[in-house]
Design a protein around this motif. Structure first.
Motif, PDB file in Angstrom:
ATOM      1  N   PHE A 151     -13.688  -1.349   4.397  1.00 52.42           N
ATOM      2  CA  PHE A 151     -12.623  -0.733   3.604  1.00 52.42           C
ATOM      3  C   PHE A 151     -12.834   0.779   3.597  1.00 52.42           C
ATOM      4  CE2 PHE A 151     -12.253  -5.030   2.010  1.00 52.42           C
ATOM      5  CZ  PHE A 151     -10.881  -5.163   1.809  1.00 52.42           C
ATOM      6  N   PHE A 152     -11.723   1.521   3.756  1.00 50.54           N
ATOM      7  CA  PHE A 152     -11.753   2.975   3.760  1.00 50.54           C
ATOM      8  C   PHE A 152     -10.926   3.499   2.585  1.00 50.54           C
ATOM      9  CE2 PHE A 152     -12.156   1.580   8.164  1.00 50.54           C
ATOM     10  CZ  PHE A 152     -13.304   2.255   8.573  1.00 50.54           C
ATOM     11  N   LEU A 153     -11.518   4.367   1.782  1.00 53.18           N
ATOM     12  CA  LEU A 153     -10.836   4.965   0.643  1.00 53.18           C
ATOM     13  C   LEU A 153     -10.798   6.475   0.845  1.00 53.18           C
ATOM     14  CD1 LEU A 153     -12.222   2.240  -0.371  1.00 53.18           C
ATOM     15  CD2 LEU A 153     -11.956   3.179  -2.663  1.00 53.18           C
ATOM     16  N   SER A 154      -9.629   7.063   0.656  1.00 52.83           N
ATOM     17  CA  SER A 154      -9.469   8.499   0.843  1.00 52.83           C
ATOM     18  C   SER A 154      -8.796   9.109  -0.382  1.00 52.83           C
ATOM     19  CB  SER A 154      -8.629   8.776   2.098  1.00 52.83           C
ATOM     20  OG  SER A 154      -8.486  10.170   2.309  1.00 52.83           O
ATOM     21  N   PHE A 155      -9.510  10.018  -1.060  1.00 51.97           N
ATOM     22  CA  PHE A 155      -9.009  10.678  -2.261  1.00 51.97           C
ATOM     23  C   PHE A 155      -8.735  12.158  -1.970  1.00 51.97           C
ATOM     24  CE2 PHE A 155     -11.688   7.195  -3.640  1.00 51.97           C
ATOM     25  CZ  PHE A 155     -10.959   6.605  -4.661  1.00 51.97           C
ATOM     26  N   ARG A 156      -7.658  12.670  -2.525  1.00 48.93           N
ATOM     27  CA  ARG A 156      -7.329  14.085  -2.350  1.00 48.93           C
ATOM     28  C   ARG A 156      -8.111  14.928  -3.345  1.00 48.93           C
ATOM     29  NH1 ARG A 156      -0.903  13.696  -2.744  1.00 48.93           N
ATOM     30  NH2 ARG A 156      -1.043  15.962  -2.573  1.00 48.93           N
TER      31      ARG A 156
END
Length: 312
Positions: free
Chosen positions: A135-140
């Motif tokens: 799983f890949f999570l990307s937060f700004r």
């Protein structure tokens, strides 16, 4: 915070003899976020990884940053997800069926997706059936993507607190003199099943102060009288539900700071969603491992909602 959640699952990983790793920068990474929702996201993804990975398998969690984003990945070499599933994995109540005793993500990944969307963040996954999932999570970074939402920046950023620091907020105004003088955390257990109530009490009675209630009504009365540090409540009880108790706790200015952990049946996905909506800090499926309950309780006691957090 990522490190703390990762550590909370070390016991479960050890029981399955997993190679359980976490890689992150030496310096903390700061992110504007709702700490409780980020914890819920990590809880779900890590617990799923452990659940769907066979003994002696591997789970690797990695945190890093780019110029504009904070990135997180959780990789396992478990049973994987069939290619036809695709984005349905994040649908409400979607169940993965495998030739394994571990099946179904339930409502958890639906909530993960909802919480990520609320942060203006992205989640995706790569998987090969029989080989594992990442799983890949990307937060700004920054806060402009939150629009007009109020951002509180005058709160402590530290994730790890000393015991003395943890007891400073919120103050515990217990009315029983014995409870008032004690430095131990006070746990309120609300459960109408005597056997389960005594079992949970037995888990914590040696290291914590424990009081119990047999109904939601009595639980609320005990909470008002003693102001416990945390509440563990079953959802289904005869006189009222744990959801009603949780809502009453969270909407009371004097009690609203108290973390609430709800215990729910495996098939009770709707109540699990309602529990999150009414402010529950965590929910645990019955039957549960005592190590999991202990880890969740410990983390709830040490952390609280704060918009600005360090993810390391």
């Amino acid at each position: 915070m990522c490190k703390e959640v990762h550590i909370s699952f070390s016991g479960q990983a050890t029981l399955k003899n997993l190679n359980y790793q976490f890689k992150c920068p030496y310096t903390p990474i700061e992110l504007y976020a709702d700490k409780e929702k980020i914890q819920a996201i990590l809880y779900n993804l890590i617990s799923n990884a452990i659940k769907f990975t066979k003994p002696y398998g591997e789970i690797n969690m990695q945190l890093w940053e780019t110029e504009n984003t904070v990135e997180l990945s959780i990789k396992d070499n478990g049973i994987g997800v069939d290619p036809h599933v695709k984005e349905k994995l994040f649908d409400r109540f979607f169940q993965v069926k495998e030739n394994s005793s571990a099946s179904g993500f339930g409502i958890g990944l639906y909530l993960v997706k909802q919480f990520m969307d609320q942060h203006g963040a992205k989640i995706s996954y790569e998987s090969t059936a029989g080989s594992g999932t990442t799983f890949f999570l990307s937060f700004r970074k920054g806060k402009s993507h939150f629009g007009n939402l109020t951002i509180y920046e005058d709160v402590p950023s530290e994730t790890f607190q000393t015991e003395d620091q943890a007891k400073l907020s919120p103050p515990t105004l217990k009315t029983d003199p014995n409870l008032l003088l004690s430095t131990q955390d006070l746990i309120l257990i609300v459960e109408d099943n005597e056997n389960i109530r005594e079992y949970i009490q037995g888990i914590f009675k040696h290291d914590h102060l424990v009081i119990t209630a047999t109904s939601g009504k009595e639980g609320l009365e005990q909470a008002i009288k003693h102001l416990p540090d945390i509440i563990i409540s079953d959802i289904m009880m005869e006189d009222s539900t744990g959801l009603e108790l949780c809502s009453a706790i969270k909407n009371n200015p004097t009690l609203g700071h108290i973390p609430v952990i709800l215990l729910t049946a495996l098939s009770d996905a709707e109540n699990r969603l309602k529990g999150t909506q009414c402010g529950a800090d965590d929910y645990i499926t019955k039957p549960f491992e005592k190590e999991l309950l202990m880890a969740r309780l410990k983390l709830c006691l040490k952390t609280g909602p704060t918009p600005a957090i360090f993810l390391q």
